[in-house]
Design an enzyme around this catalytic site. Structure first.
Site, PDB file in Angstrom:
ATOM      1  N   MET A  22       0.820  -1.214   0.000  1.00 29.18           N
ATOM      2  CA  MET A  22       0.000   0.000   0.000  1.00 29.18           C
ATOM      3  C   MET A  22       0.854   1.265   0.000  1.00 29.18           C
ATOM      4  SD  MET A  22      -3.078  -1.121  -0.197  1.00 29.18           S
ATOM      5  CE  MET A  22      -4.102   0.278   0.268  1.00 29.18           C
ATOM      6  N   HIS A 139       4.565   5.098   1.938  1.00 23.06           N
ATOM      7  CA  HIS A 139       3.326   4.407   2.287  1.00 23.06           C
ATOM      8  C   HIS A 139       2.141   5.367   2.240  1.00 23.06           C
ATOM      9  CE1 HIS A 139       0.558   1.653   4.266  1.00 23.06           C
ATOM     10  NE2 HIS A 139       1.475   0.708   4.140  1.00 23.06           N
ATOM     11  N   HIS A 140       1.018   4.850   1.759  1.00 18.95           N
ATOM     12  CA  HIS A 140      -0.192   5.677   1.643  1.00 18.95           C
ATOM     13  C   HIS A 140      -0.703   6.115   3.015  1.00 18.95           C
ATOM     14  CE1 HIS A 140      -3.334   7.591  -0.423  1.00 18.95           C
ATOM     15  NE2 HIS A 140      -3.667   6.661  -1.289  1.00 18.95           N
ATOM     16  N   ALA A 141      -0.265   5.448   4.076  1.00 19.50           N
ATOM     17  CA  ALA A 141      -0.636   5.891   5.423  1.00 19.50           C
ATOM     18  C   ALA A 141       0.011   7.229   5.764  1.00 19.50           C
ATOM     19  CB  ALA A 141      -0.220   4.842   6.456  1.00 19.50           C
ATOM     20  N   VAL A 143       1.149   9.605   3.091  1.00 21.76           N
ATOM     21  CA  VAL A 143       0.795  10.624   2.105  1.00 21.76           C
ATOM     22  C   VAL A 143      -0.184  10.064   1.085  1.00 21.76           C
ATOM     23  CG1 VAL A 143       3.024  11.827   2.256  1.00 21.76           C
ATOM     24  CG2 VAL A 143       2.701  10.028   0.548  1.00 21.76           C
TER      25      VAL A 143
END
Length: 470
Positions: A22, A139-141, A143
């Site tokens: 992710m 990581h999409h957590a 940005v």
């Protein structure tokens, strides 16, 4: 000191597995400054390592334990090793763009380890034309696409002679606030605190009161097969199945002026034209594989929230997006009719969101994502309809030429996240008069991904001819 992780970031972390990393990524191409030494790339790499202070966003990693009550929190990395995160690579001969994209696809396939901050940067040399590339993943957590673009823009300059510019992970002191800035940040000063609190309370009440009507509107439009945050009529395609962890990446760009001319001649937007390009390319691609469904494909198109209403997506990281399910008109053979149908569908979706607040948009968009999450969890791939067929997003970037310590940024190409049931992600990014397309797909599920670039180019020409601007 540990800090809580917001629900959106937590969802991205918990959704991750070996087949579904992710993280989002980016590929930047730089031209060396005139008169650069032969070891310029090595100097560039060493300057990226030599930072006085690393920004807090790039120092934290997820952690949970008995002490945190098994809840995920952000924890600073006490043993941060910048040489693990910033790496120097070289392409094999003959050093074509093909080898570069193959390397990026391979780097994009591996998960980021939770015991370290969730990012990497790879400076890549060996392109036979002398350009230097940089691949990054975060990581999409931490940005979303908008935040990633702002992070990049924050360390670039329009001045080719400017030096001593930090890399994106270098700490950048905030602009010193003036007295007026402080008053604005405090809601107008302490004397206005009760009024600010009252407005906040009223706002929360209004959000709660408006949520049922927003839900009813979303469900009604979904049941009628009208564009909203929820789709119930997407056909099954080869993209809507379980994926592997291997990735393939393809990228190219087109002059924005060409897309703008099509939009001006047809009364549509550049984003409509981008979607029409993807629609025509998908129609040709699936047709070649004898896999084009009779009903039109549905694309999930993320939309950024108004910056004045939400500051979550910023250079400090965060996520602030809603979503519209757009009917892609892949059942129509005529490019002009496809573009018109997409324009209408996108307009309907925007109209539906325009009556909602940012919180309501996020809530309705989350409802639209529930089928995408539950279907693979319940192992119902191929049994129920997919909520949508692919993801297409458009992230705005700098409009003028930018430099990093004298190196000219020639192009920037996004890499995104295929997920189980959605094996292809198309993300576009504008920069310096060009619209760059980054196609990220499951290597096994999406065969011959690079062919889509040819089909996109053909579709631009077809749209120009249909619009009378060829």
């Amino acid at each position: 000191m540990a800090t809580p992780i917001d629900p959106t970031a937590t969802a991205f972390l918990l959704a991750e597995n070996r087949n579904m990393p992710m993280h989002v990524g980016g590929l930047q191409l730089f031209e060396k400054p005139e008169g650069a030494d032969r070891d310029y790339t090595r100097q560039m790499f060493e300057s990226m390592l030599d930072v006085d202070e690393v920004a807090p966003l790039f120092l934290k990693h997820p952690h949970r334990s008995v002490r945190t009550g098994a809840q995920l929190v952000w924890k600073p990395d006490d043993q941060f090793d910048i040489e693990h995160h910033v790496r120097h690579s070289a392409l094999p001969q003959p050093g074509r763009v093909r080898e570069l994209l193959e390397l990026c696809g391979r780097l994009h396939s591996t998960r980021l380890a939770w015991e370290r901050p969730l990012w990497e940067a790879h400076l890549i040399e060996g392109l036979r034309d002398g350009r230097v590339a940089m691949y990054t993943k975060t990581h999409h957590a931490l940005v979303d696409g908008v935040s990633a673009m702002r992070l990049l823009a924050s360390v670039l300059s329009t001045d080719p002679d400017e030096r001593d510019m930090p890399p994106p992970w270098g700490h950048q002191p905030r602009r010193r606030r003036t007295r007026n800035d402080d008053r604005a940040a405090d809601g107008g000063g302490l004397s206005e605190l009760p009024l600010t609190a009252l407005r906040t309370a009223l706002g929360i009440t209004a959000e709660a009161a408006g949520m049922p009507s927003a839900l009813v509107k979303t469900l009604r439009k979904g049941l009628k097969n009208e564009t909203s945050a929820l789709s119930l009529y997407a056909p099954r395609t080869i993209f809507n199945q379980d994926i592997t962890g291997s990735r393939r990446f393809a990228a190219d760009d087109w002059p924005i002026e060409r897309l703008r001319a099509i939009g001006k001649a047809t009364g549509t937007t550049i984003n409509d034209v981008v979607l029409a390009m993807c629609s025509g390319a998908m129609r040709t691609y699936l047709g070649e594989l004898d896999a084009l469904p009779d009903k039109p494909l549905v694309a999930m198109v993320p939309v950024g929230l108004n910056a004045k209403q939400s500051q979550a997506a910023s250079a400090e990281g965060g996520n602030a997006v809603g979503a519209v399910m757009v009917q892609m008109a892949t059942d129509l053979a005529d490019p002009a009719r496809r573009l018109g149908a997409i324009h209408k569908s996108m307009k309907d979706g925007k109209d539906a969101l325009s009556s909602m607040t940012p919180v309501q948009i996020v809530a309705m968009s989350a409802i639209g994502q529930v089928p995408a999450i539950l279907t693979p969890v319940l192992k119902m791939q191929g049994i129920v309809r997919p909520p949508y067929n692919l993801i297409i997003s458009n992230v705005p970037g700098p409009r003028s030429t930018h430099y990093w310590n004298g190196a000219k940024l020639l192009g920037t190409y996004p890499l995104s996240i295929p997920i189980n049931g959605m094996a292809l992600n198309i993300t576009c990014s504008s920069y310096d008069g060009n619209m760059a397309f980054g196609l990220t797909g499951c290597r096994r599920t999406v065969p011959h991904l690079q062919r889509l670039l040819t089909h996109l180019d053909d579709e631009v020409a077809a749209l120009e001819k249909a619009a009378g601007v060829a």
